[in-house]
Write a protein that holds these residues in place. Structure first.
Motif, PDB file in Angstrom:
ATOM      1  N   GLN A   1     -59.280 -79.955  27.281  1.00  0.00           N
ATOM      2  CA  GLN A   1     -59.566 -79.593  25.893  1.00  0.00           C
ATOM      3  C   GLN A   1     -59.120 -80.717  24.979  1.00  0.00           C
ATOM      4  OE1 GLN A   1     -57.986 -75.788  24.653  1.00  0.00           O
ATOM      5  NE2 GLN A   1     -59.522 -75.629  23.030  1.00  0.00           N
ATOM      6  N   ALA A   2     -60.089 -81.283  24.291  1.00  0.00           N
ATOM      7  CA  ALA A   2     -59.826 -82.320  23.303  1.00  0.00           C
ATOM      8  C   ALA A   2     -59.629 -81.652  21.944  1.00  0.00           C
ATOM      9  CB  ALA A   2     -60.977 -83.307  23.262  1.00  0.00           C
ATOM     10  N   PRO A   3     -58.939 -82.311  21.018  1.00  0.00           N
ATOM     11  CA  PRO A   3     -58.707 -81.719  19.692  1.00  0.00           C
ATOM     12  C   PRO A   3     -60.015 -81.326  19.026  1.00  0.00           C
ATOM     13  CG  PRO A   3     -57.358 -83.665  19.980  1.00  0.00           C
ATOM     14  CD  PRO A   3     -58.274 -83.614  21.162  1.00  0.00           C
ATOM     15  N   GLY A   4     -60.081 -80.098  18.551  1.00  0.00           N
ATOM     16  CA  GLY A   4     -61.262 -79.626  17.845  1.00  0.00           C
ATOM     17  C   GLY A   4     -62.443 -79.267  18.710  1.00  0.00           C
ATOM     18  N   LYS A   5     -62.254 -79.298  20.024  1.00  0.00           N
ATOM     19  CA  LYS A   5     -63.362 -79.006  20.939  1.00  0.00           C
ATOM     20  C   LYS A   5     -63.023 -77.819  21.841  1.00  0.00           C
ATOM     21  CE  LYS A   5     -65.403 -83.604  21.157  1.00  0.00           C
ATOM     22  NZ  LYS A   5     -65.952 -84.658  22.026  1.00  0.00           N
ATOM     23  N   GLU A   6     -64.083 -77.265  22.413  1.00  0.00           N
ATOM     24  CA  GLU A   6     -63.904 -76.164  23.367  1.00  0.00           C
ATOM     25  C   GLU A   6     -63.305 -76.695  24.668  1.00  0.00           C
ATOM     26  OE1 GLU A   6     -65.535 -72.840  21.355  1.00  0.00           O
ATOM     27  OE2 GLU A   6     -65.433 -72.796  23.530  1.00  0.00           O
ATOM     28  N   ARG A   7     -62.595 -75.799  25.351  1.00  0.00           N
ATOM     29  CA  ARG A   7     -62.097 -76.157  26.673  1.00  0.00           C
ATOM     30  C   ARG A   7     -63.287 -76.211  27.629  1.00  0.00           C
ATOM     31  NH1 ARG A   7     -56.685 -73.279  28.810  1.00  0.00           N
ATOM     32  NH2 ARG A   7     -56.168 -73.940  26.680  1.00  0.00           N
ATOM     33  N   GLU A   8     -63.390 -77.296  28.397  1.00  0.00           N
ATOM     34  CA  GLU A   8     -64.529 -77.462  29.288  1.00  0.00           C
ATOM     35  C   GLU A   8     -64.083 -77.665  30.730  1.00  0.00           C
ATOM     36  OE1 GLU A   8     -66.793 -80.998  28.543  1.00  0.00           O
ATOM     37  OE2 GLU A   8     -65.028 -82.305  28.530  1.00  0.00           O
ATOM     38  N   GLY A   9     -64.913 -77.212  31.638  1.00  0.00           N
ATOM     39  CA  GLY A   9     -64.632 -77.390  33.053  1.00  0.00           C
ATOM     40  C   GLY A   9     -64.931 -78.818  33.485  1.00  0.00           C
ATOM     41  N   VAL A  10     -64.053 -79.379  34.283  1.00  0.00           N
ATOM     42  CA  VAL A  10     -64.182 -80.759  34.748  1.00  0.00           C
ATOM     43  C   VAL A  10     -64.522 -80.800  36.235  1.00  0.00           C
ATOM     44  CG1 VAL A  10     -62.920 -82.909  35.105  1.00  0.00           C
ATOM     45  CG2 VAL A  10     -62.594 -81.609  32.989  1.00  0.00           C
ATOM     46  N   SER A  11     -63.748 -80.078  37.017  1.00  0.00           N
ATOM     47  CA  SER A  11     -63.930 -80.129  38.467  1.00  0.00           C
ATOM     48  C   SER A  11     -63.259 -78.924  39.095  1.00  0.00           C
ATOM     49  CB  SER A  11     -63.319 -81.418  39.030  1.00  0.00           C
ATOM     50  OG  SER A  11     -63.526 -81.508  40.421  1.00  0.00           O
ATOM     51  N   SER A  12     -63.738 -78.562  40.289  1.00  0.00           N
ATOM     52  CA  SER A  12     -63.142 -77.437  40.981  1.00  0.00           C
ATOM     53  C   SER A  12     -63.235 -77.649  42.481  1.00  0.00           C
ATOM     54  CB  SER A  12     -63.862 -76.140  40.594  1.00  0.00           C
ATOM     55  OG  SER A  12     -63.224 -75.014  41.168  1.00  0.00           O
ATOM     56  N   ILE A  13     -62.334 -77.019  43.218  1.00  0.00           N
ATOM     57  CA  ILE A  13     -62.330 -77.108  44.671  1.00  0.00           C
ATOM     58  C   ILE A  13     -61.999 -75.746  45.257  1.00  0.00           C
ATOM     59  CG2 ILE A  13     -59.903 -77.848  44.760  1.00  0.00           C
ATOM     60  CD1 ILE A  13     -60.756 -79.644  47.184  1.00  0.00           C
ATOM     61  N   SER A  14     -62.716 -75.407  46.310  1.00  0.00           N
ATOM     62  CA  SER A  14     -62.408 -74.210  47.072  1.00  0.00           C
ATOM     63  C   SER A  14     -61.360 -74.570  48.118  1.00  0.00           C
ATOM     64  CB  SER A  14     -63.680 -73.691  47.753  1.00  0.00           C
ATOM     65  OG  SER A  14     -63.349 -72.800  48.804  1.00  0.00           O
ATOM     66  N   ASN A  15     -60.226 -73.922  48.079  1.00  0.00           N
ATOM     67  CA  ASN A  15     -59.158 -74.271  49.016  1.00  0.00           C
ATOM     68  C   ASN A  15     -59.457 -73.798  50.436  1.00  0.00           C
ATOM     69  OD1 ASN A  15     -57.606 -75.487  47.051  1.00  0.00           O
ATOM     70  ND2 ASN A  15     -56.604 -73.566  46.497  1.00  0.00           N
ATOM     71  N   SER A  16     -60.427 -72.904  50.618  1.00  0.00           N
ATOM     72  CA  SER A  16     -60.798 -72.443  51.951  1.00  0.00           C
ATOM     73  C   SER A  16     -61.781 -73.393  52.619  1.00  0.00           C
ATOM     74  CB  SER A  16     -61.392 -71.036  51.869  1.00  0.00           C
ATOM     75  OG  SER A  16     -62.434 -70.988  50.915  1.00  0.00           O
ATOM     76  N   TYR A  17     -62.823 -73.771  51.916  1.00  0.00           N
ATOM     77  CA  TYR A  17     -63.855 -74.632  52.482  1.00  0.00           C
ATOM     78  C   TYR A  17     -63.721 -76.084  52.024  1.00  0.00           C
ATOM     79  CZ  TYR A  17     -66.649 -70.848  54.503  1.00  0.00           C
ATOM     80  OH  TYR A  17     -67.085 -69.800  55.271  1.00  0.00           O
ATOM     81  N   HIS A  18     -62.870 -76.326  51.053  1.00  0.00           N
ATOM     82  CA  HIS A  18     -62.704 -77.669  50.469  1.00  0.00           C
ATOM     83  C   HIS A  18     -64.012 -78.207  49.903  1.00  0.00           C
ATOM     84  CE1 HIS A  18     -58.462 -78.863  51.766  1.00  0.00           C
ATOM     85  NE2 HIS A  18     -58.607 -77.588  52.037  1.00  0.00           N
ATOM     86  N   SER A  19     -64.896 -77.315  49.510  1.00  0.00           N
ATOM     87  CA  SER A  19     -66.096 -77.773  48.805  1.00  0.00           C
ATOM     88  C   SER A  19     -65.732 -77.998  47.342  1.00  0.00           C
ATOM     89  CB  SER A  19     -67.221 -76.744  48.946  1.00  0.00           C
ATOM     90  OG  SER A  19     -66.781 -75.471  48.515  1.00  0.00           O
ATOM     91  N   THR A  20     -66.486 -78.871  46.709  1.00  0.00           N
ATOM     92  CA  THR A  20     -66.105 -79.321  45.369  1.00  0.00           C
ATOM     93  C   THR A  20     -67.257 -79.232  44.377  1.00  0.00           C
ATOM     94  OG1 THR A  20     -66.662 -81.610  45.927  1.00  0.00           O
ATOM     95  CG2 THR A  20     -64.380 -80.922  46.276  1.00  0.00           C
ATOM     96  N   TYR A  21     -66.877 -79.256  43.125  1.00  0.00           N
ATOM     97  CA  TYR A  21     -67.838 -79.288  42.019  1.00  0.00           C
ATOM     98  C   TYR A  21     -67.319 -80.266  40.976  1.00  0.00           C
ATOM     99  CZ  TYR A  21     -70.021 -78.032  37.638  1.00  0.00           C
ATOM    100  OH  TYR A  21     -70.675 -78.092  36.436  1.00  0.00           O
ATOM    101  N   TYR A  22     -68.255 -81.003  40.345  1.00  0.00           N
ATOM    102  CA  TYR A  22     -67.894 -81.922  39.268  1.00  0.00           C
ATOM    103  C   TYR A  22     -68.854 -81.743  38.098  1.00  0.00           C
ATOM    104  CZ  TYR A  22     -65.207 -84.345  42.856  1.00  0.00           C
ATOM    105  OH  TYR A  22     -64.316 -84.647  43.862  1.00  0.00           O
TER     106      TYR A  22
END
Length: 127
Positions: free
Chosen positions: A39-60
């Protein structure tokens, strides 16, 4: 008690690198996905990246694809976000968050799906 503790933020010049860590405790780490938001000043919180700890698959998110790498060390209950080629527009408070998820990731998931949140760590990139 559930805890997510971020570390590794700081001040860096454009083009530089930082590695953020998210240390988790108090829940079944392997059955969760961990996401990094910012979250940058004055902006909405945005998703950057995620990982599944079971399959270790990722998203960016498109804005960080090819520059950021997320990884998970299940033995340490810790998720890392390696950030390379940083830009001034990456300046934000970075938060890690956890959601109950087992399987292969196909999307980040919305903020509302994340049950637990860390306190955030500041990343500042100067030009």
């Amino acid at each position: 008690e559930v805890q997510l503790v971020e570390s590794g933020g700081g001040l860096v010049q454009a083009g530089g690198s930082l590695r953020l860590s998210c240390a988790a405790s108090g829940f079944a780490f392997d059955d969760y996905a961990i996401g990094w938001f910012r979250q940058a000043p004055g902006k909405e919180r945005e998703g950057v990246s995620s990982i599944s700890n079971s399959y270790h698959s990722t998203y960016y998110a498109d804005s960080v694809k090819g520059r950021f790498t997320i990884s998970s060390d299940n033995a340490k209950n810790t998720v890392y976000l390696q950030m390379n080629s940083l830009k001034p527009e990456d300046t934000a408070v970075y938060y890690c968050a956890a959601r109950d998820f087992y399987g292969a990731l196909v999307a980040m998931g919305s903020r509302n799906e994340y049950e637990y949140w860390g306190q955030g760590t500041q990343v500042t990139v100067t030009s």
